[in-house]
Design an enzyme around this catalytic site. Sequence first.
Site, short mmCIF file in Angstrom:
data_model
loop_
_atom_site.label_atom_id
_atom_site.label_comp_id
_atom_site.label_asym_id
_atom_site.label_seq_id
_atom_site.Cartn_x
_atom_site.Cartn_y
_atom_site.Cartn_z
N THR A 13 0.82 -1.22 0.00
CA THR A 13 0.00 0.00 0.00
C THR A 13 0.85 1.27 0.00
O THR A 13 0.31 2.37 0.00
CB THR A 13 -0.91 0.02 1.25
OG1 THR A 13 -0.06 -0.21 2.39
CG2 THR A 13 -1.97 -1.05 1.18
N GLY A 14 2.19 1.12 0.02
CA GLY A 14 3.07 2.29 0.08
C GLY A 14 3.40 2.84 -1.29
O GLY A 14 2.97 2.29 -2.32
N ALA A 15 4.18 3.94 -1.31
CA ALA A 15 4.55 4.60 -2.57
C ALA A 15 5.24 3.60 -3.51
O ALA A 15 4.92 3.51 -4.70
CB ALA A 15 5.47 5.79 -2.28
N VAL A 16 6.19 2.83 -2.96
CA VAL A 16 6.94 1.87 -3.80
C VAL A 16 6.08 0.65 -4.11
O VAL A 16 6.07 0.16 -5.25
CB VAL A 16 8.25 1.45 -3.10
CG1 VAL A 16 8.96 0.36 -3.90
CG2 VAL A 16 9.18 2.66 -2.93
N SER A 42 -4.02 -1.71 7.09
CA SER A 42 -4.52 -1.83 5.71
C SER A 42 -5.19 -3.16 5.43
O SER A 42 -5.72 -3.36 4.33
CB SER A 42 -3.35 -1.67 4.73
OG SER A 42 -2.74 -0.44 4.90
N CYS A 131 18.20 4.41 -3.95
CA CYS A 131 17.68 5.04 -5.16
C CYS A 131 18.66 6.02 -5.81
O CYS A 131 18.85 6.03 -7.03
CB CYS A 131 16.35 5.72 -4.86
SG CYS A 131 16.36 6.73 -3.37
N GLN A 158 16.96 15.55 -4.11
CA GLN A 158 16.08 14.40 -3.95
C GLN A 158 14.63 14.78 -3.67
O GLN A 158 14.34 15.63 -2.80
CB GLN A 158 16.63 13.50 -2.82
CG GLN A 158 18.04 13.02 -3.13
CD GLN A 158 18.58 11.95 -2.21
OE1 GLN A 158 19.80 11.88 -2.06
NE2 GLN A 158 17.76 11.13 -1.61
N LYS A 215 25.78 5.59 1.89
CA LYS A 215 25.27 4.52 1.02
C LYS A 215 25.83 4.68 -0.39
O LYS A 215 26.15 3.69 -1.05
CB LYS A 215 23.74 4.57 0.94
CG LYS A 215 23.03 4.07 2.20
CD LYS A 215 21.51 4.30 2.08
CE LYS A 215 20.83 4.13 3.41
NZ LYS A 215 19.42 4.61 3.38
N HIS A 244 14.65 11.99 -8.63
CA HIS A 244 15.88 12.54 -8.05
C HIS A 244 16.80 13.01 -9.20
O HIS A 244 16.87 12.37 -10.26
CB HIS A 244 16.66 11.47 -7.27
CG HIS A 244 16.01 11.03 -5.99
ND1 HIS A 244 14.88 11.60 -5.46
CD2 HIS A 244 16.40 10.06 -5.11
CE1 HIS A 244 14.58 11.00 -4.31
NE2 HIS A 244 15.47 10.07 -4.08
N GLN A 318 12.91 7.98 -8.92
CA GLN A 318 13.45 7.13 -7.84
C GLN A 318 12.43 6.13 -7.31
O GLN A 318 12.80 5.14 -6.71
CB GLN A 318 14.02 7.99 -6.70
CG GLN A 318 13.08 8.33 -5.57
CD GLN A 318 11.95 9.28 -5.96
OE1 GLN A 318 12.01 9.94 -6.99
NE2 GLN A 318 10.92 9.34 -5.13
P1 NAP Z 1 5.60 4.26 2.41
O1 NAP Z 1 4.91 4.95 1.30
O2 NAP Z 1 5.62 4.89 3.74
O3 NAP Z 1 4.97 2.79 2.53
C1 NAP Z 1 5.32 1.91 3.56
C2 NAP Z 1 4.65 0.56 3.35
O4 NAP Z 1 5.07 -0.32 4.41
C3 NAP Z 1 3.12 0.61 3.42
O5 NAP Z 1 2.59 -0.38 2.57
C4 NAP Z 1 2.86 0.25 4.88
O6 NAP Z 1 1.59 -0.34 5.11
C5 NAP Z 1 3.93 -0.80 5.09
N1 NAP Z 1 4.19 -0.96 6.53
C6 NAP Z 1 4.56 0.00 7.41
N2 NAP Z 1 4.64 -0.54 8.66
C7 NAP Z 1 4.33 -1.84 8.54
C8 NAP Z 1 4.24 -2.92 9.45
N3 NAP Z 1 4.50 -2.76 10.77
N4 NAP Z 1 3.90 -4.16 8.99
C9 NAP Z 1 3.64 -4.32 7.67
N5 NAP Z 1 3.71 -3.34 6.73
C10 NAP Z 1 4.05 -2.12 7.17
O7 NAP Z 1 7.14 3.99 2.08
P2 NAP Z 1 7.86 3.77 0.64
O8 NAP Z 1 8.36 5.06 0.14
O9 NAP Z 1 6.97 2.96 -0.24
O10 NAP Z 1 9.17 2.97 1.07
C11 NAP Z 1 9.17 1.59 1.36
C12 NAP Z 1 10.60 1.07 1.37
O11 NAP Z 1 11.20 1.31 0.10
C13 NAP Z 1 11.53 1.73 2.41
O12 NAP Z 1 12.44 0.76 2.88
C14 NAP Z 1 12.25 2.77 1.60
O13 NAP Z 1 13.51 3.11 2.14
C15 NAP Z 1 12.42 2.04 0.28
N6 NAP Z 1 12.63 2.93 -0.87
C16 NAP Z 1 11.76 3.95 -1.11
C17 NAP Z 1 11.98 4.76 -2.21
C18 NAP Z 1 11.07 5.90 -2.56
O14 NAP Z 1 11.38 6.64 -3.50
N7 NAP Z 1 9.97 6.09 -1.87
C19 NAP Z 1 13.07 4.55 -3.04
C20 NAP Z 1 13.92 3.49 -2.76
C21 NAP Z 1 13.68 2.69 -1.67
P3 NAP Z 1 0.35 0.56 5.62
O15 NAP Z 1 -0.14 1.32 4.42
O16 NAP Z 1 -0.60 -0.47 6.09
O17 NAP Z 1 0.87 1.46 6.71
#
Ligand code: NAP
Length: 336
Positions: A13-16, A42, A131, A158, A215, A244, A318
């Site tokens: 459900t997150g951005a990625v 969720s 990223c 970024q 990193k 980015h 990214q």
């Molecule tokens: P995000 O939008 O905050 O989404 C986080 C996701 O993790 C949601 O699906 C959330 O579910 C889930 N989650 C959080 N706590 C949880 C728990 N206790 N148990 C199970 N699921 C849980 O974050 P994001 O940007 O997608 O990033 C996710 C990962 O990708 C991170 O490790 C980040 O460093 C990495 N990343 C992100 C990017 C980027 O551009 N955004 C780029 C490279 C790498 P709910 O919706 O239910 O809270």
Amino acid sequence: MKQPPHIAIAGATGAVGIEMLNCLAEQKVPYSQLTLLASARSAGKVVEFQGKELVVKELTADAFEGVDIALFSAGGSISLEFAPHAAAAGAIVIDNSSAFRMDPEVPLVVPEINPEAAKTTPKGIIANPNCTTIISLMALAPLHRAFGLKSIIASSYQAVSGSGAAGIVELDSQIQALANGGEIKKEVYPHQIASNVIPQVDVFLEGGYTKEEQKMLNESRKILGLPELNVTCTCVRVPVHRSHSVSISAQFEKPVTVEAAQAVYGEATPGVQLCDDPSTGLYPTPLDTSGKDDCLVGRMRMDQVLPNALALWVVGDQVKKGAALNAVQIAKLLLE
Ligand code: NAP
């Protein structure tokens, strides 16, 4: 691995996670079953995908029964806790967090750069790189193959979506507050991000660099197989929604010219394109790559300080190439 595989997304459900679903469809990845996992908040949510309604389940240790490929994007602590359960259940984990990236038994893979690394997975885990590092290396790896990379001096710009869905909400709410005279709320970033830039991405380490900057050094060395590579970097958060940008001075072992470097990009360098014609104002911006697969390189010129060095500008989405797309491309490698 059974074909087509059962694929799970932890953090769906997150951005990625949402972008991973888009990339699975765009990359035409075959699957027999798709399991969407997120937090208890969720569980029960319905996601429409390719004409089907998928119900999100809570991520638990026993959620990976029968899963062949588990794409993780729920943050480092969640990966540390649950990725070993997924691997123990027989899945290959492709992890987007930084939890396992520097583990010598975990390959760190960019499919266009070091696809062979994905073949050996002693822990059943493959790490998706940082990223900013992926986007920088998409520009630099072709130049490294031609001229031998010696050092990188970089500054990143970024986007807020790099902090997940919450980063976008914070920028938008601050823009609204600035327009309406409301209260500026700061929950994601240490300073106001609207109308500002913040020279801090992630936490500070001993020595003054941030974890994000460290990193770039550690992961570039591992992906390129260059343990002596010199990297110094300043990572900056900017009020851009997505994509980015990185300004780089790269020094090489062999003599280099702008023309020879520009000629490196083309059909033999999938995933990165040259976008470089200052005479017509052509250079990449974050809006040009947002929602797109390819990274774009421009502003290529001789560095005026370092010998044998080029200055360049690279931009990439990214959420896509820096995370979801790269992970899905790794999944495709596993299916080849
Ligand atoms: P995000 O939008 O905050 O989404 C986080 C996701 O993790 C949601 O699906 C959330 O579910 C889930 N989650 C959080 N706590 C949880 C728990 N206790 N148990 C199970 N699921 C849980 O974050 P994001 O940007 O997608 O990033 C996710 C990962 O990708 C991170 O490790 C980040 O460093 C990495 N990343 C992100 C990017 C980027 O551009 N955004 C780029 C490279 C790498 P709910 O919706 O239910 O809270």
